[in-house]
Design a protein around this motif. Structure first.
Motif, short mmCIF file in Angstrom:
data_model
loop_
_atom_site.label_atom_id
_atom_site.label_comp_id
_atom_site.label_asym_id
_atom_site.label_seq_id
_atom_site.Cartn_x
_atom_site.Cartn_y
_atom_site.Cartn_z
N ALA A 1 0.81 -1.22 0.00
CA ALA A 1 0.00 0.00 0.00
C ALA A 1 0.85 1.26 0.00
CB ALA A 1 -0.93 0.00 1.21
N GLN A 2 2.10 1.17 0.38
CA GLN A 2 2.97 2.34 0.43
C GLN A 2 3.74 2.54 -0.86
OE1 GLN A 2 2.57 4.19 3.17
NE2 GLN A 2 1.14 2.59 3.82
N SER A 3 3.56 1.66 -1.82
CA SER A 3 4.35 1.70 -3.04
C SER A 3 3.75 2.67 -4.06
CB SER A 3 4.44 0.30 -3.64
OG SER A 3 5.16 0.33 -4.86
N GLU A 4 4.59 3.20 -4.93
CA GLU A 4 4.13 4.07 -6.01
C GLU A 4 3.87 3.28 -7.29
OE1 GLU A 4 6.83 7.26 -6.59
OE2 GLU A 4 6.71 7.99 -4.52
N ASP A 5 4.34 2.05 -7.36
CA ASP A 5 4.07 1.23 -8.54
C ASP A 5 2.81 0.40 -8.28
OD1 ASP A 5 5.30 -0.29 -6.58
OD2 ASP A 5 6.17 -1.69 -8.01
N TYR A 6 2.19 -0.09 -9.37
CA TYR A 6 0.94 -0.82 -9.22
C TYR A 6 0.65 -1.62 -10.48
CZ TYR A 6 -0.88 3.16 -11.91
OH TYR A 6 -1.08 4.12 -12.87
N TYR A 7 -0.37 -2.47 -10.37
CA TYR A 7 -0.87 -3.26 -11.48
C TYR A 7 -2.26 -2.77 -11.85
CZ TYR A 7 2.94 -6.38 -10.18
OH TYR A 7 4.17 -6.90 -9.88
N GLN A 8 -2.61 -2.90 -13.11
CA GLN A 8 -3.91 -2.44 -13.58
C GLN A 8 -4.49 -3.46 -14.57
OE1 GLN A 8 -3.82 1.26 -15.74
NE2 GLN A 8 -6.03 1.57 -15.64
N ILE A 9 -5.76 -3.81 -14.37
CA ILE A 9 -6.47 -4.69 -15.29
C ILE A 9 -7.70 -3.92 -15.78
CG2 ILE A 9 -7.49 -6.95 -15.66
CD1 ILE A 9 -6.12 -7.85 -13.07
N ILE A 10 -7.87 -3.83 -17.09
CA ILE A 10 -8.97 -3.08 -17.68
C ILE A 10 -9.80 -4.04 -18.54
CG2 ILE A 10 -9.60 -1.08 -19.07
CD1 ILE A 10 -6.78 0.01 -18.62
N ASP B 1 -4.01 -5.63 -19.50
CA ASP B 1 -3.40 -5.69 -18.17
C ASP B 1 -1.92 -5.34 -18.26
OD1 ASP B 1 -2.83 -8.04 -19.53
OD2 ASP B 1 -3.82 -9.35 -18.09
N HIS B 2 -1.46 -4.63 -17.27
CA HIS B 2 -0.06 -4.19 -17.28
C HIS B 2 0.42 -3.85 -15.87
CE1 HIS B 2 -0.51 0.40 -16.95
NE2 HIS B 2 -1.71 -0.10 -16.76
N TYR B 3 1.74 -3.77 -15.75
CA TYR B 3 2.39 -3.30 -14.54
C TYR B 3 2.98 -1.93 -14.84
CZ TYR B 3 6.29 -2.65 -11.27
OH TYR B 3 7.17 -2.12 -10.38
N ARG B 4 2.77 -0.98 -13.93
CA ARG B 4 3.34 0.36 -14.10
C ARG B 4 4.30 0.64 -12.94
NH1 ARG B 4 -0.01 5.81 -15.54
NH2 ARG B 4 -0.15 4.64 -17.49
N ASP B 5 5.56 0.94 -13.27
CA ASP B 5 6.54 1.17 -12.21
C ASP B 5 6.44 2.60 -11.67
OD1 ASP B 5 7.89 2.90 -13.97
OD2 ASP B 5 9.50 1.48 -14.40
N LYS B 6 7.26 2.91 -10.69
CA LYS B 6 7.18 4.20 -10.01
C LYS B 6 7.53 5.38 -10.91
CE LYS B 6 11.87 3.89 -8.12
NZ LYS B 6 12.69 3.91 -6.89
N ASP B 7 8.17 5.08 -12.07
CA ASP B 7 8.48 6.12 -13.05
C ASP B 7 7.43 6.21 -14.15
OD1 ASP B 7 10.94 6.82 -11.80
OD2 ASP B 7 11.86 5.03 -12.69
#
Length: 205
Positions: A53-62, A71-77
């Protein structure tokens, strides 16, 4: 627009759904048919999550109402990696002024390292480029709500076959590691010791 979001689970899958009133039914968008195509340009269900929950990166499913998945992973950048595959299944419908989409996601694909998951569910309409969320805000990990979700064994058999030639039969298996981490598996098959190292989100034959 008015609507509802739903979240539930079984021992093996997480279920997410939206049921919303569309603000402009004449502009319903439901065109994408290929996996990892521009589903985000349709009216869609967005599911965001991160194991931390403290991370800036995340996963997204549309998913759109056709059941097409991006679906993809997005890093903190903010770099996106579509090589990640959630294994999700979706379906939906568009009727009059309503949009309904539901999604089924293997819990093993969510990478709940500590059995916790921070998530948000968003209904997105393309005509006004608006996303209305439950349990969090569009793309903002700091607003995601944390849930405790048990993790099941994160490996499944995708294919198996046998060679029926004389003598000892040869067996062929395709295994899929649904988790985000490397797994070391040990065991026996027909009395033969096995040791496998499976990288995250990968197929092994």
């Amino acid at each position: 627009k008015q609507g509802k979001a739903f979240l539930g689970r079984t021992d093996t899958h997480l279920f997410v759904a939206i049921d919303v009133k569309h603000g402009n039914p004449a502009a319903f968008a439901n065109f994408q048919t290929k996996h990892d195509s521009a589903v985000y340009s349709d009216d869609c269900l967005d599911f965001f999550f991160t194991p931390d929950a403290q991370s800036e990166d995340y996963y997204q499913i549309i998913a759109n109402a056709r059941g097409t998945i991006y679906d993809h992973y997005r890093d903190k950048d903010a770099k996106s990696f579509t090589s990640w595959d959630s294994g999700a299944f979706a379906r939906g419908s568009m009727e009059k002024d309503s949009l309904y989409i539901e999604m089924m996601i293997p819990i093993a694909a969510l990478g709940c390292h500590s059995n916790h998951l921070a998530l948000a569910v968003v209904a997105f309409t393309s005509w006004n480029r608006m996303g209305e969320g439950a349990w969090g805000t569009y793309h903002q990990t700091g607003t995601f709500t944390s849930f405790e979700i048990p993790e099941n064994y994160p490996v499944r058999v995708r294919e198996r076959r046998w060679a029926y030639a004389g003598g000892m039969q040869s067996s062929f298996f395709t295994l899929e590691n649904l988790s985000h981490r490397e797994l070391n598996l040990k065991g026996t098959y027909n009395g033969t010791p096995l040791a496998l190292k499976l990288k995250g989100n990968a197929l092994y034959k």
